[in-house]
Motif scaffolding. Sequence first.
Motif, PDB file in Angstrom:
ATOM      1  N   ILE A  70       0.831  -1.209   0.000  1.00  0.00           N
ATOM      2  CA  ILE A  70       0.000   0.000   0.000  1.00  0.00           C
ATOM      3  C   ILE A  70       0.865   1.258   0.000  1.00  0.00           C
ATOM      4  N   ILE A  71       1.934   1.246   0.806  1.00  0.00           N
ATOM      5  CA  ILE A  71       2.835   2.408   0.862  1.00  0.00           C
ATOM      6  C   ILE A  71       3.496   2.634  -0.493  1.00  0.00           C
ATOM      7  N   ALA A  72       3.906   1.552  -1.146  1.00  0.00           N
ATOM      8  CA  ALA A  72       4.527   1.680  -2.469  1.00  0.00           C
ATOM      9  C   ALA A  72       3.547   2.267  -3.468  1.00  0.00           C
ATOM     10  N   LEU A  73       2.300   1.801  -3.435  1.00  0.00           N
ATOM     11  CA  LEU A  73       1.277   2.348  -4.329  1.00  0.00           C
ATOM     12  C   LEU A  73       1.054   3.833  -4.060  1.00  0.00           C
ATOM     13  N   TYR A  74       0.989   4.184  -2.785  1.00  0.00           N
ATOM     14  CA  TYR A  74       0.758   5.572  -2.385  1.00  0.00           C
ATOM     15  C   TYR A  74       1.899   6.473  -2.854  1.00  0.00           C
ATOM     16  N   GLU A  75       3.132   6.015  -2.671  1.00  0.00           N
ATOM     17  CA  GLU A  75       4.285   6.848  -3.028  1.00  0.00           C
ATOM     18  C   GLU A  75       4.479   6.950  -4.536  1.00  0.00           C
ATOM     19  N   ASN A  76       4.040   5.938  -5.286  1.00  0.00           N
ATOM     20  CA  ASN A  76       4.181   5.962  -6.744  1.00  0.00           C
ATOM     21  C   ASN A  76       3.052   6.712  -7.443  1.00  0.00           C
ATOM     22  N   LEU A  77       1.987   6.991  -6.694  1.00  0.00           N
ATOM     23  CA  LEU A  77       0.809   7.601  -7.313  1.00  0.00           C
ATOM     24  C   LEU A  77       1.100   8.940  -7.995  1.00  0.00           C
ATOM     25  N   PRO A  78       1.833   9.881  -7.362  1.00  0.00           N
ATOM     26  CA  PRO A  78       2.085  11.160  -8.039  1.00  0.00           C
ATOM     27  C   PRO A  78       2.821  11.008  -9.363  1.00  0.00           C
ATOM     28  N   SER A  79       3.847  10.139  -9.404  1.00  0.00           N
ATOM     29  CA  SER A  79       4.606   9.997 -10.642  1.00  0.00           C
ATOM     30  C   SER A  79       3.775   9.342 -11.734  1.00  0.00           C
ATOM     31  N   GLU A  80       2.888   8.412 -11.351  1.00  0.00           N
ATOM     32  CA  GLU A  80       2.060   7.770 -12.368  1.00  0.00           C
ATOM     33  C   GLU A  80       1.025   8.742 -12.928  1.00  0.00           C
ATOM     34  N   ILE A  81       0.476   9.603 -12.065  1.00  0.00           N
ATOM     35  CA  ILE A  81      -0.461  10.615 -12.551  1.00  0.00           C
ATOM     36  C   ILE A  81       0.261  11.618 -13.447  1.00  0.00           C
ATOM     37  N   ASN A  82       1.466  12.032 -13.020  1.00  0.00           N
ATOM     38  CA  ASN A  82       2.230  12.969 -13.835  1.00  0.00           C
ATOM     39  C   ASN A  82       2.572  12.397 -15.196  1.00  0.00           C
ATOM     40  N   SER A  83       2.799  11.059 -15.246  1.00  0.00           N
ATOM     41  CA  SER A  83       3.159  10.435 -16.520  1.00  0.00           C
ATOM     42  C   SER A  83       2.034  10.564 -17.541  1.00  0.00           C
ATOM     43  N   LEU A  84       0.790  10.658 -17.045  1.00  0.00           N
ATOM     44  CA  LEU A  84      -0.343  10.823 -17.954  1.00  0.00           C
ATOM     45  C   LEU A  84      -0.271  12.148 -18.697  1.00  0.00           C
ATOM     46  N   TYR A  85       0.390  13.123 -18.072  1.00  0.00           N
ATOM     47  CA  TYR A  85       0.488  14.446 -18.670  1.00  0.00           C
ATOM     48  C   TYR A  85       1.869  14.700 -19.278  1.00  0.00           C
ATOM     49  N   GLY A  86       2.635  13.628 -19.426  1.00  0.00           N
ATOM     50  CA  GLY A  86       3.935  13.751 -20.076  1.00  0.00           C
ATOM     51  C   GLY A  86       5.013  14.376 -19.223  1.00  0.00           C
ATOM     52  N   LEU A  87       4.781  14.463 -17.885  1.00  0.00           N
ATOM     53  CA  LEU A  87       5.778  15.090 -17.026  1.00  0.00           C
ATOM     54  C   LEU A  87       6.911  14.131 -16.693  1.00  0.00           C
ATOM     55  N   GLU A  88       6.644  12.832 -16.693  1.00  0.00           N
ATOM     56  CA  GLU A  88       7.655  11.780 -16.534  1.00  0.00           C
ATOM     57  C   GLU A  88       8.584  12.036 -15.349  1.00  0.00           C
ATOM     58  N   THR A  89       7.988  12.060 -14.165  1.00  0.00           N
ATOM     59  CA  THR A  89       8.755  12.239 -12.938  1.00  0.00           C
ATOM     60  C   THR A  89       8.875  10.911 -12.210  1.00  0.00           C
ATOM     61  N   GLY A  90       9.665  10.888 -11.168  1.00  0.00           N
ATOM     62  CA  GLY A  90       9.790   9.677 -10.369  1.00  0.00           C
ATOM     63  C   GLY A  90      11.084   9.659  -9.599  1.00  0.00           C
ATOM     64  N   HIS A  91      11.255   8.603  -8.802  1.00  0.00           N
ATOM     65  CA  HIS A  91      12.450   8.462  -7.974  1.00  0.00           C
ATOM     66  C   HIS A  91      12.798   6.982  -7.873  1.00  0.00           C
ATOM     67  N   MET A  92      14.094   6.688  -7.838  1.00  0.00           N
ATOM     68  CA  MET A  92      14.542   5.306  -7.698  1.00  0.00           C
ATOM     69  C   MET A  92      15.664   5.210  -6.674  1.00  0.00           C
ATOM     70  N   ASP A  93      15.576   4.189  -5.818  1.00  0.00           N
ATOM     71  CA  ASP A  93      16.643   3.867  -4.873  1.00  0.00           C
ATOM     72  C   ASP A  93      17.423   2.678  -5.430  1.00  0.00           C
ATOM     73  N   ILE A  94      18.728   2.855  -5.598  1.00  0.00           N
ATOM     74  CA  ILE A  94      19.563   1.832  -6.228  1.00  0.00           C
ATOM     75  C   ILE A  94      20.705   1.447  -5.300  1.00  0.00           C
ATOM     76  N   GLY A  95      20.854   0.153  -5.064  1.00  0.00           N
ATOM     77  CA  GLY A  95      21.963  -0.352  -4.273  1.00  0.00           C
ATOM     78  C   GLY A  95      23.150  -0.673  -5.161  1.00  0.00           C
ATOM     79  N   LEU A  96      24.307  -0.169  -4.809  1.00  0.00           N
ATOM     80  CA  LEU A  96      25.514  -0.336  -5.612  1.00  0.00           C
ATOM     81  C   LEU A  96      26.471  -1.320  -4.959  1.00  0.00           C
ATOM     82  N   SER A  97      27.090  -2.136  -5.783  1.00  0.00           N
ATOM     83  CA  SER A  97      28.152  -3.015  -5.299  1.00  0.00           C
ATOM     84  C   SER A  97      29.433  -2.206  -5.143  1.00  0.00           C
ATOM     85  N   ALA A  98      30.130  -2.431  -4.033  1.00  0.00           N
ATOM     86  CA  ALA A  98      31.418  -1.757  -3.835  1.00  0.00           C
ATOM     87  C   ALA A  98      32.510  -2.377  -4.695  1.00  0.00           C
TER      88      ALA A  98
END
Length: 292
Positions: free
Chosen positions: A71-99
């Motif tokens: 539910i939290i993931a859906l809630y946090e992704n909602l703004p970017s998915e709505i923005n994508s409908l209007y071509g704003l293409e926003t979002g955020h990603m957390d990436i783990g890197l190997s040392a």
Amino acid sequence: MDIKHMKYFVEVVRQGGMTNASKSLFIAQPTISKAIKDIEGEMAVPLFDREKRQLVLTDAGQIFFNKCKEIIALYENLPSEINSLYGLETGHMDIGLSAVMNMQTLIDMIGDFHQHFPNVTFNFVENGGKYIEQQLLNDELDFGITTLPVDQQRFEAIALNKESLCVVIHHEHPLAQHQSVKMKELIQEDFILFNDDFYLNDKIMEIAKNAGFIPNMVSQISQWNVIENLISNQLGIAILPYSITQLMNENVRVLNIEDAHVDWELGIVWKKGKRLSYAANKWIDYLRERLG
């Protein structure tokens, strides 16, 4: 019950207790305690087994925890998915890197991706591959870079790069004039290894065992540049991916390994079956096109 209460509950589980969750969230512990009690009252079931000394979820608590994360993931992704409908293409990603990687390839790809999607932001966390995989399973990361192959029942992956492992020694080491070495010649050497959270350690132990010995470990580190400094001060030798060795200073020498299977492959990995954000799906599309 609201999304805020769900976030409190998830953080309590992740932090292993209300005290640590309070510090992590910068919220008073009584506030979190009341939120948990309110949830249990609304659900009419206990979420924690309070007869245990350590924090343990009940069966209902485990189900609620898993659903809260969704539910939290859906809630946090909602703004970017709505923005994508209007071509704003926003979002955020957390990436783990190997040392245990040369960052340049990834940086080049992220730079190129950013040119196409300038409103997508990134957060990077560096850890060992084993811990990165656990973070992915806990939905703490969207993507991770770790050693391939991975468990195909739990993860999906795109291969990033494949290279050889090499022996790194001080330039005054007796083997420094050699171009290559056999693993059995290293039986008396002191090894500088990564921490146990790194799959590279498992690989080194495997090839050493196949050569008939267990490496004599003098130190364990989580950063390759610290390993470089230790080798430069003649504290031991190391086995590292070729691309990392090419970033090191003139005080070290790099030898090929003659008699062992020393391929090392990294991939970009994500949790199988996870509902991905708009930005994450675009990133996967980009990677598949770029990396084939």
